[in-house]
Design an enzyme around this catalytic site. Sequence first.
Site, PDB file in Angstrom:
ATOM      1  N   GLU A 200       0.825  -1.210   0.000  1.00  0.00           N
ATOM      2  CA  GLU A 200       0.000   0.000   0.000  1.00  0.00           C
ATOM      3  C   GLU A 200       0.854   1.252   0.000  1.00  0.00           C
ATOM      4  OE1 GLU A 200      -2.539  -0.090   3.417  1.00  0.00           O
ATOM      5  OE2 GLU A 200      -3.876  -1.575   2.529  1.00  0.00           O
ATOM      6  N   HIS A 235       0.072  -0.548  18.639  1.00  0.00           N
ATOM      7  CA  HIS A 235      -1.190  -1.096  18.146  1.00  0.00           C
ATOM      8  C   HIS A 235      -2.156  -1.463  19.262  1.00  0.00           C
ATOM      9  CE1 HIS A 235       0.763  -0.846  14.327  1.00  0.00           C
ATOM     10  NE2 HIS A 235       1.728  -1.630  14.749  1.00  0.00           N
ATOM     11  N   ARG A 297     -17.663  -7.504  15.341  1.00  0.00           N
ATOM     12  CA  ARG A 297     -18.013  -7.795  16.740  1.00  0.00           C
ATOM     13  C   ARG A 297     -18.247  -6.476  17.470  1.00  0.00           C
ATOM     14  NH1 ARG A 297     -13.076  -5.801  18.499  1.00  0.00           N
ATOM     15  NH2 ARG A 297     -11.405  -6.381  17.092  1.00  0.00           N
TER      16      ARG A 297
HETATM   17  C1  MV4 Z   1      -1.105   1.784   7.516  1.00  0.00           C
HETATM   18  C2  MV4 Z   1      -0.328   2.870   7.975  1.00  0.00           C
HETATM   19  C3  MV4 Z   1       0.143   3.759   7.038  1.00  0.00           C
HETATM   20  N1  MV4 Z   1      -0.132   3.554   5.733  1.00  0.00           N
HETATM   21  N2  MV4 Z   1      -1.356   1.649   6.219  1.00  0.00           N
HETATM   22  C4  MV4 Z   1      -1.322  -0.590  11.619  1.00  0.00           C
HETATM   23  C5  MV4 Z   1      -2.148  -1.781  11.993  1.00  0.00           C
HETATM   24  C6  MV4 Z   1      -3.120  -2.011  10.893  1.00  0.00           C
HETATM   25  N3  MV4 Z   1      -4.440  -2.159  11.413  1.00  0.00           N
HETATM   26  C7  MV4 Z   1      -2.987  -0.830   9.986  1.00  0.00           C
HETATM   27  N4  MV4 Z   1      -1.867  -0.048  10.425  1.00  0.00           N
HETATM   28  C8  MV4 Z   1      -1.364   0.960   9.672  1.00  0.00           C
HETATM   29  N5  MV4 Z   1      -1.598   0.881   8.350  1.00  0.00           N
HETATM   30  C9  MV4 Z   1      -0.868   2.508   5.351  1.00  0.00           C
HETATM   31  N6  MV4 Z   1      -1.102   2.325   4.044  1.00  0.00           N
HETATM   32  C10 MV4 Z   1      -0.094   3.005   9.335  1.00  0.00           C
HETATM   33  C11 MV4 Z   1      -0.616   2.037  10.185  1.00  0.00           C
HETATM   34  C12 MV4 Z   1      -0.391   2.255  11.581  1.00  0.00           C
HETATM   35  C13 MV4 Z   1      -1.476   2.421  12.447  1.00  0.00           C
HETATM   36  C14 MV4 Z   1      -2.787   2.396  11.986  1.00  0.00           C
HETATM   37  C15 MV4 Z   1      -3.843   2.541  12.840  1.00  0.00           C
HETATM   38  C16 MV4 Z   1      -3.580   2.760  14.189  1.00  0.00           C
HETATM   39  C17 MV4 Z   1      -2.295   2.787  14.670  1.00  0.00           C
HETATM   40  C18 MV4 Z   1      -1.226   2.617  13.794  1.00  0.00           C
HETATM   41  C19 MV4 Z   1       0.079   2.656  14.286  1.00  0.00           C
HETATM   42  C20 MV4 Z   1       1.114   2.498  13.431  1.00  0.00           C
HETATM   43  C21 MV4 Z   1       0.885   2.282  12.072  1.00  0.00           C
END
Ligand code: MV4
Length: 653
Positions: A200, A235, A297
């Site tokens: 991504e 997370h 959920r």
């Molecule tokens: C991302 C991102 C930046 N760009 N996707 C982390 C866990 C997963 N649920 C999705 N996550 C992320 N995806 C793209 N394309 C940054 C994160 C991310 C993050 C997202 C949501 C909440 C906390 C986070 C902490 C670090 C990175």
Amino acid sequence: MFSKILIANRGEIAVRVVRTARRMGIRTVAVYSDADAGSLHVAMADEAVHIGASPVGESYLRGDRIIAAAKATGAEAIHPGYGFLSENPDFVEMVEAAGLVFIGPSAASIRAMGLKDAAKRLMEEAGVPVVPGYHGEAQDIVLLSSKAREIGYPVLIKARAGGGGKGMRRVDHPDDFADALSGARREAQAAFGDDRVLIEKYVEKPRHIEVQVFGDNFGNAVHLFERDCSAQRRHQKVIEEAPAPGMTAEMRQAMTEAAVTAAKTISYSGAGTIEFIVDASGGLKPDRFWFMEMNTRLQVEHPVTEMITGIDLVEWQLRVAAGEKLPKCQEEIAFSGHAFEARIYAEDPERDFLPAIGTLHHLEFPQKAPAGSPVRIETGVHQGDTISPYYDPMIAKLVVHADDRRSALDALADALKETRIAGSVTNVGFLAALAQDADFTAGDVDTGLIGRKQAALTAKRRPDAGSIARAALAASGITPTETSPDDPWAALAGYSHFHPIERQVSLHFDAQEHAVALVTLADNRFAVRVDTAAPITLSRDDLAATALWPGHVTVFGNGASFTFTVPDPFANAADAEAGVGSMRAPMPGLVKLVRADKGDTVKKGQPLLILEAMKMEHTIAALHDGTIAEIAAEGAQVTDGTVLVRFVEQAGA
Ligand code: MV4
């Protein structure tokens, strides 16, 4: 409506479901493991069935035993809570095959959202925005690296089976792609048994904003606005809120519409959450949010939505599962004010949030924030319970609601300052610091905030003379009310005009010893001298924010708590001697194996003995370098607070 349901969970969420079921006149069946026999959710439910040993694989993940318990007790439906079996489509099918109702979505809905790449393809087709990227089946490195170039660096490689950040790698330059890919694949294989990835565009300054949705079995789906869960650490969500700070009407319209589309696309029934990632680098913009995943959920943080909408989401779950239509249509759902939820954990912020174990000797929550707004506590423990190593060490969720974000944040900080927990180290001080952080207060929260400010938010605080004096007063045996004449301390605590009696108390905070002298004055007051400072006058009222527990005293105040080691006059002689450099059992247990002897010189971190507690083995390692003066005997049964290891006093220690 059902007349009896079984709750296939434990802790606060099981208690939470019992509360609503009871209000609706529905009887409840709890299930429990060995470790949970005396726990709150068992006490709260109308009936309880033991389903196995403490490890989750032998109890809360045993779908077969849970279904058998439901059949045996005549429950008609199963509420899965969150975690455990809540998003397991095979379990849903087993429940239905047994003639029971699963209080949640269909197995097909769960499967549609279970694989992140397939879910993203499905959402893309439905017109829900997804992050630009490659979500295809083909996985050869030549294809993947050319996709990465097309997308444009920086990119993020993610495990398709993923979640929780495992198997995720940010790549800034094409030269680093191959290494990052093999790292992500290895981690994904280990965590999920599936090394396939998706690529991504990397979203800068990401915020996590999610929309609560609800569907019924008649094709209806509504949203209940958004929550912001950007305050995360590795997370793990730390503080959640609703609505999202800085949300505009335009952005909310776009996000909630996308969320309802997502729910309708899979004919979703029950409570669900559509999680979006938002690029907040230029504020909140309607073209800067993308679908991440759907949680099929009820979520941990659902109470903030309940607080702003006035809707009981568990009640809606029960109604929808029982075949009723959604209780309200979209136009009837509104929100008011602002809500926060803080997750209180048994963990040590000063040791990089290492999970803690211990007995909750003192557990006290405020009923109301000082400003008068309500405080809602969701907990699955009571005072005296032990935090077991088997399950998530969450102690409670503290939820506040007020007219606006500023007032709600004040209420949150105040409520945290009045939360008093002793017996286990907790993250309460860290939460209070976060609630008062300038960026957090301004609503400028992205997912990196806590990481960037971790040092300041977890800075070690040292007790001031007033805190030490209060600790000494509590440790001296003086009670909040005047002692009775037959109390052994009565003579000492009493005021003597002619012979002011000075009592000495020695307290330890970390490696530091404090010598405190107490003199009883008239009118139930006490002059307390800490080390060489000028005496401080205290009264019995100053004992209110203190807690005495085996071998320790904890004092609370202004968002901080300080725990001192104290010689216990009622404990045995060896205990009474033990001060600095003594290590006590964190929970009752059996000394299984002793690996050091009296007289041995040991290094910090060296394993000294194994304590078996809650049917699990805990290695007790040396807290610092030193020589052992005394060590517990193999086979000894100990209570929490018992000294396991005592070090030879070092000069100057
Ligand atoms: C991302 C991102 C930046 N760009 N996707 C982390 C866990 C997963 N649920 C999705 N996550 C992320 N995806 C793209 N394309 C940054 C994160 C991310 C993050 C997202 C949501 C909440 C906390 C986070 C902490 C670090 C990175």
